[in-house]
Design an enzyme around this catalytic site. Structure first.
Site, short mmCIF file in Angstrom:
data_model
loop_
_atom_site.label_atom_id
_atom_site.label_comp_id
_atom_site.label_asym_id
_atom_site.label_seq_id
_atom_site.Cartn_x
_atom_site.Cartn_y
_atom_site.Cartn_z
N LYS A 76 1.15 -1.27 -0.44
CA LYS A 76 -0.38 0.04 -0.10
C LYS A 76 1.41 1.36 0.29
CE LYS A 76 -3.98 -2.26 2.65
NZ LYS A 76 -4.49 -2.77 3.16
N GLU B 203 -9.72 -9.92 -7.88
CA GLU B 203 -8.59 -9.23 -7.74
C GLU B 203 -7.36 -8.43 -8.74
OE1 GLU B 203 -7.26 -8.69 -3.53
OE2 GLU B 203 -10.06 -8.81 -3.32
N ASN C 174 -2.21 -0.06 7.59
CA ASN C 174 -0.89 -1.40 7.69
C ASN C 174 -0.51 -2.46 6.18
OD1 ASN C 174 -3.13 -1.42 6.03
ND2 ASN C 174 -4.63 -3.03 8.05
N TYR D 299 -12.58 -2.61 -2.83
CA TYR D 299 -13.31 -2.25 -1.64
C TYR D 299 -14.69 -1.48 -1.39
CZ TYR D 299 -8.82 -1.92 -0.05
OH TYR D 299 -6.97 -2.09 0.91
N HIS E 59 -1.70 -5.38 1.81
CA HIS E 59 -3.28 -5.87 1.25
C HIS E 59 -2.54 -7.28 0.71
CE1 HIS E 59 -6.81 -6.99 -0.23
NE2 HIS E 59 -6.36 -7.45 -1.39
#
Ligand code: IDP
Length: 137
Positions: free
Chosen positions: A9, A126, A112, A49, A115
């Site tokens: 990310k 995805e 975080n 998302y 992913h």
């Protein structure tokens, strides 16, 4: 061999963690089917998302994931989905064990670092969202 989708990310890329994370995956024994540095559009982020639409953190999540370059990866190995999720660790870095990527490099749920697809079905969805067929080796 199973394929899964992973992403470093924007915070991970900004902090210079691409090498560390790619190295962990290589040392574990995953092979790479595709690797691509990309700036995600709002439209693609919203598709990725869509399950979180309406949740309090949704707007911030879309802004964050589109805020800078990300590294998109398709990796393969035995039980790749499960093994990659184990290496990534819990969604909330405070719950992620040391030795996991989030446990070692992240502090906050909203930043975080990585992913990873949570099922074979999500992985396929995805991969198709981020890659053209000809990009997959
Ligand atoms: P995952 O990334 O571990 O699969 P998901 O539940 O799919 O976790 O959530 C997607 C992302 O949304 C998380 O990685 C995290 O960055 C963010 N997120 C999830 N829940 C929260 C929350 O309660 N507050 C802030 N961000 C959240």
């Amino acid at each position: 061999m199973e394929k899964t989708f992973m992403m470093i990310k924007p915070d991970g890329v900004k902090r210079g963690l691409i090498g560390e994370i790619v190295k962990r995956l290589e040392v574990k024994g995953f092979t790479f089917s595709a690797l691509k540095l990309s700036l995600i559009s709002k439209e693609i982020a919203q598709k990725h998302y869509e399950e979180h639409l309406g949740k309090p953190f949704y707007k911030d999540l879309i802004e964050y994931i589109t805020s800078g370059p990300v590294l998109l990866m398709v990796i393969q190995g035995h039980n790749a989905v499960l093994e990659a999720r184990k290496m990534i660790g819990a969604t909330n870095p405070n719950d992620a064990m040391p030795g996991t990527i989030r446990g070692d490099y992240a502090w906050e749920m909203s930043q975080n670092v990585v992913h990873g697809a949570d099922s074979a079905q999500s992985a396929l969805r995805e991969i198709n969202l981020y890659f053209e067929r000809h990009e997959l080796i």
